[in-house]
Design a protein around this motif. Structure first.
Motif: not given
Length: 157
Positions: A2-14, A16-26
């Motif tokens: 899938y594709r996401l369009t991300v602004t510079e401001e949204q990159m940090s939020a993304l 953090k969300q990727l971090a959560e996904a990585l932690m959940a998946g070990e």
């Protein structure tokens, strides 16, 4: 995929969300694919902070690798831009980082071809005006779990 369009401001939020996904998946091996200035390092820094690291996050442009022990998850950030030969990865002990509960963020993965382990997820960065288009491509079952978690959180923001 899938594709996401991300602004510079949204990159940090993304990140953090990727971090959560990585932690959940070990953990997982994540390749960050894109040209200079696309936001790969910004995303990596946000992932490290999102995993709980409170200190400075250095770009490993000259050291090639920076590990971060974030408690439940170790994040290893590779920047292979200056890698002269993929075999150099063996000399820096790349195999030592293949541990449970470890997330790899690999910038310029094509420079480590033949030595790097296969990616669980590849995130392709392309320019989209002032924003960036990220294409998230899972390549393993672990990658699908991380990708699905990230997509679910991003769609509900």
């Amino acid at each position: 995929m899938y594709r996401l369009t991300v602004t510079e401001e949204q990159m940090s939020a993304l990140g953090k969300q990727l971090a959560e996904a990585l932690m959940a998946g070990e953990g997982a091996i994540v390749y960050l694919d894109g040209t200079l200035g696309m936001g790969k390092t910004t995303l990596s820094q946000a992932v490290v902070h999102g995993c709980g690291w409170s200190g400075r996050v250095k770009s490993p442009t000259y050291t090639l690798v920076e590990p971060y022990d974030c408690g439940a998850l170790q994040v290893v950030h590779f920047d292979l831009y200056r890698l002269a030969d993929p075999e150099e990865l063996e000399f820096i002990g790349i195999r030592d980082y293949l541990q449970p509960h470890t997330a790899w963020l690999v910038e310029w993965p094509e420079r480590g071809a033949g030595v790097l382990p296969e990616a669980d997820v590849v995130i392709h960065f392309t320019e989209a005006g002032a924003a960036r288009q990220l294409t998230v491509e899972p390549r393993t079952e672990r990658g699908r779990l991380v990708s699905d978690r990230l997509q679910h959180v991003w769609e509900h923001e």
